[in-house]
Design a protein around this motif. Structure first.
Motif, PDB file in Angstrom:
ATOM      1  N   LYS A  10       0.826  -1.212   0.000  1.00 35.53           N
ATOM      2  CA  LYS A  10       0.000   0.000   0.000  1.00 35.53           C
ATOM      3  C   LYS A  10       0.860   1.262   0.000  1.00 35.53           C
ATOM      4  O   LYS A  10       0.531   2.249  -0.676  1.00 35.53           O
ATOM      5  N   PHE A  11       1.951   1.223   0.742  1.00 35.42           N
ATOM      6  CA  PHE A  11       2.821   2.396   0.859  1.00 35.42           C
ATOM      7  C   PHE A  11       4.277   1.948   0.960  1.00 35.42           C
ATOM      8  O   PHE A  11       4.582   0.906   1.547  1.00 35.42           O
ATOM      9  N   ALA A  12       5.170   2.758   0.383  1.00 34.46           N
ATOM     10  CA  ALA A  12       6.608   2.485   0.446  1.00 34.46           C
ATOM     11  C   ALA A  12       7.347   3.788   0.700  1.00 34.46           C
ATOM     12  O   ALA A  12       7.200   4.749  -0.059  1.00 34.46           O
ATOM     13  N   GLY A  13       8.134   3.827   1.766  1.00 37.29           N
ATOM     14  CA  GLY A  13       8.916   5.015   2.068  1.00 37.29           C
ATOM     15  C   GLY A  13      10.136   5.127   1.177  1.00 37.29           C
ATOM     16  O   GLY A  13      10.664   4.133   0.666  1.00 37.29           O
ATOM     17  N   ILE A  14      10.579   6.358   0.987  1.00 38.97           N
ATOM     18  CA  ILE A  14      11.818   6.631   0.253  1.00 38.97           C
ATOM     19  C   ILE A  14      12.910   6.948   1.269  1.00 38.97           C
ATOM     20  O   ILE A  14      12.846   7.965   1.975  1.00 38.97           O
ATOM     21  N   CYS A  15      13.885   6.064   1.350  1.00 42.26           N
ATOM     22  CA  CYS A  15      15.004   6.215   2.274  1.00 42.26           C
ATOM     23  C   CYS A  15      16.204   6.776   1.513  1.00 42.26           C
ATOM     24  O   CYS A  15      16.382   6.486   0.327  1.00 42.26           O
ATOM     25  N   ILE A  39       5.254  12.508   7.325  1.00 46.27           N
ATOM     26  CA  ILE A  39       5.419  12.120   5.922  1.00 46.27           C
ATOM     27  C   ILE A  39       4.862  13.149   4.950  1.00 46.27           C
ATOM     28  O   ILE A  39       4.026  13.978   5.296  1.00 46.27           O
ATOM     29  N   GLU A  40       5.366  13.060   3.715  1.00 42.13           N
ATOM     30  CA  GLU A  40       4.760  13.702   2.551  1.00 42.13           C
ATOM     31  C   GLU A  40       4.379  12.577   1.603  1.00 42.13           C
ATOM     32  O   GLU A  40       5.251  11.854   1.107  1.00 42.13           O
ATOM     33  N   LEU A  41       3.092  12.409   1.368  1.00 41.62           N
ATOM     34  CA  LEU A  41       2.608  11.349   0.501  1.00 41.62           C
ATOM     35  C   LEU A  41       2.701  11.792  -0.953  1.00 41.62           C
ATOM     36  O   LEU A  41       2.255  12.887  -1.308  1.00 41.62           O
ATOM     37  N   ILE A  42       3.294  10.939  -1.790  1.00 43.51           N
ATOM     38  CA  ILE A  42       3.487  11.296  -3.196  1.00 43.51           C
ATOM     39  C   ILE A  42       2.985  10.166  -4.094  1.00 43.51           C
ATOM     40  O   ILE A  42       2.810   9.019  -3.650  1.00 43.51           O
ATOM     41  N   SER A  43       2.796  10.490  -5.361  1.00 44.52           N
ATOM     42  CA  SER A  43       2.485   9.469  -6.357  1.00 44.52           C
ATOM     43  C   SER A  43       3.787   8.909  -6.915  1.00 44.52           C
ATOM     44  O   SER A  43       4.859   9.527  -6.792  1.00 44.52           O
ATOM     45  N   ALA A  44       3.690   7.741  -7.547  1.00 49.47           N
ATOM     46  CA  ALA A  44       4.891   7.110  -8.093  1.00 49.47           C
ATOM     47  C   ALA A  44       5.562   7.973  -9.156  1.00 49.47           C
ATOM     48  O   ALA A  44       6.788   7.940  -9.309  1.00 49.47           O
ATOM     49  N   SER A  45       4.790   8.753  -9.860  1.00 45.18           N
ATOM     50  CA  SER A  45       5.369   9.604 -10.905  1.00 45.18           C
ATOM     51  C   SER A  45       6.258  10.702 -10.339  1.00 45.18           C
ATOM     52  O   SER A  45       6.996  11.351 -11.078  1.00 45.18           O
ATOM     53  N   GLU A  46       6.205  10.921  -9.033  1.00 39.12           N
ATOM     54  CA  GLU A  46       7.006  11.969  -8.384  1.00 39.12           C
ATOM     55  C   GLU A  46       8.286  11.434  -7.749  1.00 39.12           C
ATOM     56  O   GLU A  46       8.999  12.188  -7.074  1.00 39.12           O
ATOM     57  N   ILE A  47       8.604  10.156  -7.960  1.00 40.15           N
ATOM     58  CA  ILE A  47       9.761   9.560  -7.287  1.00 40.15           C
ATOM     59  C   ILE A  47      11.055  10.286  -7.635  1.00 40.15           C
ATOM     60  O   ILE A  47      11.862  10.613  -6.751  1.00 40.15           O
ATOM     61  N   ASN A  48      11.306  10.544  -8.907  1.00 45.50           N
ATOM     62  CA  ASN A  48      12.575  11.179  -9.288  1.00 45.50           C
ATOM     63  C   ASN A  48      12.697  12.588  -8.711  1.00 45.50           C
ATOM     64  O   ASN A  48      13.778  12.989  -8.263  1.00 45.50           O
ATOM     65  N   GLU A  49      11.598  13.316  -8.706  1.00 46.79           N
ATOM     66  CA  GLU A  49      11.609  14.639  -8.075  1.00 46.79           C
ATOM     67  C   GLU A  49      11.872  14.511  -6.581  1.00 46.79           C
ATOM     68  O   GLU A  49      12.627  15.304  -5.996  1.00 46.79           O
ATOM     69  N   ALA A  50      11.273  13.498  -5.963  1.00 50.04           N
ATOM     70  CA  ALA A  50      11.481  13.285  -4.531  1.00 50.04           C
ATOM     71  C   ALA A  50      12.945  12.988  -4.223  1.00 50.04           C
ATOM     72  O   ALA A  50      13.486  13.461  -3.216  1.00 50.04           O
ATOM     73  N   TYR A  51      13.613  12.209  -5.084  1.00 46.19           N
ATOM     74  CA  TYR A  51      15.035  11.930  -4.869  1.00 46.19           C
ATOM     75  C   TYR A  51      15.836  13.233  -4.814  1.00 46.19           C
ATOM     76  O   TYR A  51      16.701  13.418  -3.942  1.00 46.19           O
ATOM     77  N   GLU A  52      15.572  14.129  -5.747  1.00 39.53           N
ATOM     78  CA  GLU A  52      16.312  15.389  -5.765  1.00 39.53           C
ATOM     79  C   GLU A  52      16.003  16.228  -4.530  1.00 39.53           C
ATOM     80  O   GLU A  52      16.889  16.891  -3.974  1.00 39.53           O
ATOM     81  N   ARG A  53      14.758  16.177  -4.095  1.00 35.55           N
ATOM     82  CA  ARG A  53      14.395  16.940  -2.894  1.00 35.55           C
ATOM     83  C   ARG A  53      15.035  16.354  -1.641  1.00 35.55           C
ATOM     84  O   ARG A  53      15.433  17.106  -0.736  1.00 35.55           O
ATOM     85  N   VAL A  54      15.155  15.037  -1.582  1.00 38.14           N
ATOM     86  CA  VAL A  54      15.852  14.427  -0.448  1.00 38.14           C
ATOM     87  C   VAL A  54      17.291  14.906  -0.400  1.00 38.14           C
ATOM     88  O   VAL A  54      17.818  15.279   0.655  1.00 38.14           O
ATOM     89  N   LEU A  55      17.949  14.914  -1.549  1.00 38.22           N
ATOM     90  CA  LEU A  55      19.345  15.355  -1.605  1.00 38.22           C
ATOM     91  C   LEU A  55      19.492  16.819  -1.217  1.00 38.22           C
ATOM     92  O   LEU A  55      20.544  17.234  -0.723  1.00 38.22           O
ATOM     93  N   ALA A  56      18.432  17.598  -1.430  1.00 35.11           N
ATOM     94  CA  ALA A  56      18.444  19.016  -1.074  1.00 35.11           C
ATOM     95  C   ALA A  56      17.895  19.260   0.327  1.00 35.11           C
ATOM     96  O   ALA A  56      17.713  20.410   0.724  1.00 35.11           O
ATOM     97  N   SER A  57      17.650  18.177   1.077  1.00 35.42           N
ATOM     98  CA  SER A  57      17.057  18.268   2.423  1.00 35.42           C
ATOM     99  C   SER A  57      15.731  19.014   2.407  1.00 35.42           C
ATOM    100  O   SER A  57      15.392  19.734   3.344  1.00 35.42           O
ATOM    101  N   ASP A  58      14.975  18.799   1.358  1.00 36.30           N
ATOM    102  CA  ASP A  58      13.700  19.484   1.182  1.00 36.30           C
ATOM    103  C   ASP A  58      12.546  18.498   1.342  1.00 36.30           C
ATOM    104  O   ASP A  58      11.777  18.250   0.420  1.00 36.30           O
ATOM    105  N   VAL A  59      12.452  17.907   2.521  1.00 36.93           N
ATOM    106  CA  VAL A  59      11.330  17.017   2.819  1.00 36.93           C
ATOM    107  C   VAL A  59      11.113  17.029   4.327  1.00 36.93           C
ATOM    108  O   VAL A  59      12.065  17.041   5.099  1.00 36.93           O
ATOM    109  N   ARG A  60       9.866  17.020   4.713  1.00 35.72           N
ATOM    110  CA  ARG A  60       9.532  16.974   6.141  1.00 35.72           C
ATOM    111  C   ARG A  60       8.496  15.884   6.384  1.00 35.72           C
ATOM    112  O   ARG A  60       7.309  16.130   6.265  1.00 35.72           O
ATOM    113  N   TYR A  61       8.948  14.641   6.759  1.00 35.16           N
ATOM    114  CA  TYR A  61      10.377  14.335   6.901  1.00 35.16           C
ATOM    115  C   TYR A  61      10.710  13.036   6.163  1.00 35.16           C
ATOM    116  O   TYR A  61      11.831  12.608   6.125  1.00 35.16           O
TER     117      TYR A  61
END
Length: 346
Positions: free
Chosen positions: A36-41, A315-337
């Motif tokens: 149902k849900f998978a976190g991005i580490c 968490i910030e819940l995202i769709s699968a199509s946002e995974i690559n954007e989420a990776y860049e935001r993680v690297l920029a410390s732009d996620v809470r949390y």
């Protein structure tokens, strides 16, 4: 074999893309889980981009998995169809070494099997949680308590246990001064758990940008490590520093913040080597240590603890199509949390 949709990195540093993978048929002791849900580490990014060394491609990352059991093998006794369950960083181990017998499967000396970017005992590569379904041996599945929503529970399968295990091992609790270094996916869970254990909690972060959040989540104090005065004011203060950051640090400066017999424990893993003057640990009988995730029993204990204290991840819940954007935001410390993928969108 069963074909399921997934998001995979086709090669190192390549954007993740929608694809299909094969899951094995349910064997005697297997559990089929509808994810149902998978976190991005952050470690997903390290591995997908080969920051920690050569990897296996195509790669389906994801070891923070929450879902519902949809089928069980005939020998399964721990779970039934409809159960709310989770899968963390491991899907197998040798089960025979001293560590495995002690419930420390994460330190298996006979060869543990990662949830992804690994090779199972059947010789096939493992694929993680950025997918519709997964098949896992029941011994590596945990139960998610009813008091935890699945979306906020998913990150506990890595971020939660990675911080819970060392906090418990180094006796964080009443009368102990604990610093959490880094206020990200792991760090925010470290704050919540250390506070719930009864410790006096300080956040050490690059800036004060997240101070309000840190105090809201249970920190008693919050300091900016970019301010040199922080290291003067806090010298000799802490019984335990839990470092969750994955960037190189001035270890000598942080070890100076420990009391005699204090411990600096790394759970973040920088890609580059770090330097250390050994007198920083000798001059105070200090400990520089590391900690992995946790065993299966301890992971269940952690989930029950979080449910008992009424919290999951932020968490910030995202769709699968946002995974690559989420990776860049993680690297920029732009996620809470913690980014969490709604796998219904895969």
């Amino acid at each position: 074999m069963t074909t399921v949709a997934a998001y995979a990195a086709p090669s190192a540093k390549a954007p993740l893309e929608r694809t299909t993978i094969q899951r094995r048929e349910v064997r005697e002791f297997d559990v089929l889980i509808d994810i149902k849900f998978a976190g991005i580490c952050h470690s997903d990014i390290h591995q997908a981009r080969e920051g920690w060394g050569e990897a296996i491609f195509p790669m389906v990352p994801g070891h923070e998995i929450a879902g519902v059991v949809s089928e069980v093998g005939p020998g399964v006794t721990r779970f039934a169809v409809g159960d709310r369950v989770g899968v963390g960083c491991l899907v197998d181990s040798c089960r025979e070494c001293d560590n495995c017998k002690a419930g420390l499967e994460q330190y298996c000396t006979g060869g543990s099997v990662g949830t992804y970017n690994a090779v199972g005992k059947d010789g096939e590569p493992t694929y993680g949680g950025y997918a519709e379904k997964i098949v896992v041996d029941e011994n590596f599945v945990v139960r998610i308590p009813d008091g935890l929503a699945l979306d906020v529970a998913a990150p506990l399968l890595c971020a939660g246990i990675t911080t819970y295990s060392p906090l418990k091992h180094w006796n964080a609790g009443p009368g102990k001064k604990v610093a959490v270094l880094g206020m990200g996916g792991l760090g925010h869970m470290g704050v919540k758990i250390a506070h719930a254990l009864g410790a006096e909690v300080t956040v050490l972060s690059q800036s004060l940008r997240k101070k309000d959040d840190g105090l809201r989540l249970g920190a008693d104090h919050y300091y900016a490590t970019s301010d040199p005065e922080t290291f003067k004011e806090l010298a000799g203060t802490f019984d335990l520093i839990l470092s969750t950051v994955s960037a190189p640090l001035d270890l000598d400066a942080y070890l100076a913040l420990l009391r005699t017999d204090g411990a600096f424990v790394n759970v973040g893993a920088p890609e580059e080597p770090v330097a250390l003057n050994l007198f920083s640990v000798i001059g105070g009988r200090k400990t520089l240590a590391g900690s992995g995730i946790g065993g299966i029993q301890e992971t269940q204990e952690m989930l029950d603890f979080c449910a008992e204290h009424g919290f999951g991840a932020e968490i910030e819940l995202i769709s699968a199509s946002e995974i690559n954007e989420a990776y860049e935001r993680v690297l920029a410390s732009d996620v809470r949390y913690r980014f969490v993928i709604d796998t219904a969108t895969i």
